[in-house]
Design a protein around this motif. Structure first.
Motif, mmCIF file in Angstrom:
data_model
loop_
_atom_site.group_PDB
_atom_site.id
_atom_site.type_symbol
_atom_site.label_atom_id
_atom_site.label_comp_id
_atom_site.label_asym_id
_atom_site.label_seq_id
_atom_site.Cartn_x
_atom_site.Cartn_y
_atom_site.Cartn_z
ATOM 1 N N MET A 1 -6.995 18.757 4.209
ATOM 2 C CA MET A 1 -6.858 18.656 5.698
ATOM 3 C C MET A 1 -5.627 18.905 6.201
ATOM 4 O O MET A 1 -4.651 18.180 5.749
ATOM 5 N N GLN A 2 -5.202 19.809 7.057
ATOM 6 C CA GLN A 2 -3.946 20.024 7.709
ATOM 7 C C GLN A 2 -3.645 19.274 8.889
ATOM 8 O O GLN A 2 -4.920 18.824 9.895
ATOM 9 N N PHE A 3 -2.751 19.039 9.529
ATOM 10 C CA PHE A 3 -2.232 18.292 10.663
ATOM 11 C C PHE A 3 -3.005 18.728 12.009
ATOM 12 O O PHE A 3 -3.703 18.125 12.471
ATOM 13 N N ASP A 4 -3.093 20.004 12.050
ATOM 14 C CA ASP A 4 -3.514 20.901 13.142
ATOM 15 C C ASP A 4 -5.091 20.465 13.249
ATOM 16 O O ASP A 4 -5.386 20.377 14.357
ATOM 17 N N GLN A 5 -5.673 20.739 12.113
ATOM 18 C CA GLN A 5 -6.999 20.485 11.921
ATOM 19 C C GLN A 5 -7.430 19.279 12.514
ATOM 20 O O GLN A 5 -8.427 18.968 13.033
ATOM 21 N N CYS A 101 -11.483 4.656 14.722
ATOM 22 C CA CYS A 101 -10.331 5.583 14.693
ATOM 23 C C CYS A 101 -9.561 5.280 13.384
ATOM 24 O O CYS A 101 -8.552 6.070 13.435
ATOM 25 N N LYS A 102 -10.248 4.667 12.511
ATOM 26 C CA LYS A 102 -9.584 4.191 11.116
ATOM 27 C C LYS A 102 -9.359 5.465 10.181
ATOM 28 O O LYS A 102 -8.192 5.639 10.170
ATOM 29 N N SER A 103 -10.306 6.142 10.208
ATOM 30 C CA SER A 103 -10.102 7.372 9.398
ATOM 31 C C SER A 103 -9.122 8.323 9.846
ATOM 32 O O SER A 103 -8.554 8.943 9.058
ATOM 33 N N ARG A 104 -9.011 8.530 10.934
ATOM 34 C CA ARG A 104 -8.158 9.312 11.653
ATOM 35 C C ARG A 104 -6.677 8.945 11.459
ATOM 36 O O ARG A 104 -6.000 9.741 10.913
ATOM 37 N N LEU A 105 -6.401 7.858 11.577
ATOM 38 C CA LEU A 105 -5.002 7.224 11.258
ATOM 39 C C LEU A 105 -4.682 7.325 9.708
ATOM 40 O O LEU A 105 -3.717 7.762 9.127
ATOM 41 N N ASP A 106 -5.792 7.029 8.935
ATOM 42 C CA ASP A 106 -5.430 7.193 7.414
ATOM 43 C C ASP A 106 -5.454 8.566 7.124
ATOM 44 O O ASP A 106 -4.498 8.917 6.224
ATOM 45 N N LEU A 108 -4.002 10.944 9.067
ATOM 46 C CA LEU A 108 -2.539 11.235 9.565
ATOM 47 C C LEU A 108 -1.572 10.670 8.392
ATOM 48 O O LEU A 108 -0.530 11.508 8.170
ATOM 49 N N ILE A 109 -1.783 9.627 8.125
ATOM 50 C CA ILE A 109 -1.042 8.962 6.991
ATOM 51 C C ILE A 109 -0.735 9.796 5.836
ATOM 52 O O ILE A 109 0.178 10.162 5.069
ATOM 53 N N GLU A 110 -1.896 10.156 5.195
ATOM 54 C CA GLU A 110 -2.084 11.003 4.208
ATOM 55 C C GLU A 110 -1.527 12.408 4.360
ATOM 56 O O GLU A 110 -0.841 12.910 3.420
ATOM 57 N N ILE A 111 -1.529 13.142 5.526
ATOM 58 C CA ILE A 111 -1.059 14.131 5.700
ATOM 59 C C ILE A 111 0.565 14.184 5.819
ATOM 60 O O ILE A 111 1.199 14.988 5.096
ATOM 61 N N TYR A 144 2.617 -0.625 2.186
ATOM 62 C CA TYR A 144 1.168 -0.093 2.378
ATOM 63 C C TYR A 144 1.198 1.152 1.485
ATOM 64 O O TYR A 144 1.782 2.133 1.831
ATOM 65 N N ASN A 145 0.398 1.104 0.482
ATOM 66 C CA ASN A 145 0.012 2.266 -0.408
ATOM 67 C C ASN A 145 1.478 2.868 -0.607
ATOM 68 O O ASN A 145 1.864 4.006 -0.675
ATOM 69 N N ASN A 146 2.631 1.944 -1.092
ATOM 70 C CA ASN A 146 3.844 2.603 -1.426
ATOM 71 C C ASN A 146 4.843 2.881 -0.243
ATOM 72 O O ASN A 146 5.693 3.539 -0.328
ATOM 73 N N ILE A 147 4.020 2.858 0.800
ATOM 74 C CA ILE A 147 4.923 3.112 1.957
ATOM 75 C C ILE A 147 5.530 1.959 2.696
ATOM 76 O O ILE A 147 4.759 0.562 2.689
#
Ligand code: URA
Length: 194
Positions: A1-5, A101-106, A108-111, A144-147
């Motif tokens: 998944m890309q940012f714009d998507q 809204c959780k998976s959206r933020l997850d 975003l962090i992943e991307i 948080y996950n190495n961040i």
């Protein structure tokens, strides 16, 4: 998944019926999507709902001052919120809305893969590292996950305090920690890529 998507998907999100009814628009985020620093606030307020940009009201002015105090601007960061839609009358976000809204933020962090996440206030801090008590934990560094995650006091608290100068000094000190950490993380990355 890309940012714009991800952005296009959530601009038409309708998971929270009450927020869909009351919002003017979804406030996805703003700034530099390639930034190493991701800031997460609580929820859009009235100005944000009107303009579609997080932290564009009074709290945003304070935030800009804090960033500028350590030589950063909105182009050096990306900023979003724990939930993307303004709660009616600025009430607190519900557990269900945060969860919707959780998976959206997850994602975003992943991307974005930021080096540093700044959680602004208790809601964002609880959402990312499961901790509250911002008055005690602000400016400390968590993982948080190495961040690296740094919770900070919400600018609205500073406004509610009647612009207490001691509080502002503490908030600026926390932003110094953020800027130093981001610099360190970027130097490390460059070292490994060299
Ligand atoms: N407060 C927040 O937490 N987020 C915004 O976008 C504006 C004010």
């Amino acid at each position: 998944m890309q940012f714009d998507q991800l952005k296009q998907e959530y601009l038409k999100c309708n998971k929270c019926p009450q927020l869909c009814d009351s919002r003017i628009q979804v406030v996805f985020g703003s700034g530099n999507e390639k930034a190493q620093i991701l800031l997460v606030g609580e929820a859009p307020g009235s100005s944000e709902d009107k303009q579609g940009i997080p932290f564009c009201g009074m709290s945003g002015k304070i935030l800009n001052e804090l960033l500028a105090s350590v030589g950063l601007s909105r182009e050096d960061i990306f900023i979003t919120n724990t939930i993307l839609c303004r709660p009616p009358k600025n009430r607190n976000p519900t557990k269900e809305e945060i969860n919707n809204c959780k998976s959206r933020l997850d994602q975003l962090i992943e991307i974005m893969q930021p080096k540093v996440i700044v959680t602004i206030g208790n809601f964002a801090t609880d959402r990312i590292i499961g901790k509250t008590g911002i008055k005690t934990i602000h400016g400390k560094v968590f993982d948080y996950n190495n961040i690296k995650v740094i919770p900070v006091v919400h600018p609205a608290s500073y406004l509610y305090s009647g612009r207490n100068p001691e509080l502002f000094k503490e908030m600026k000190d926390d932003f110094k920690v953020i800027a130093d950490l981001a610099q360190e993380e970027v130097s490390q990355k460059n070292l490994f890529e060299f």
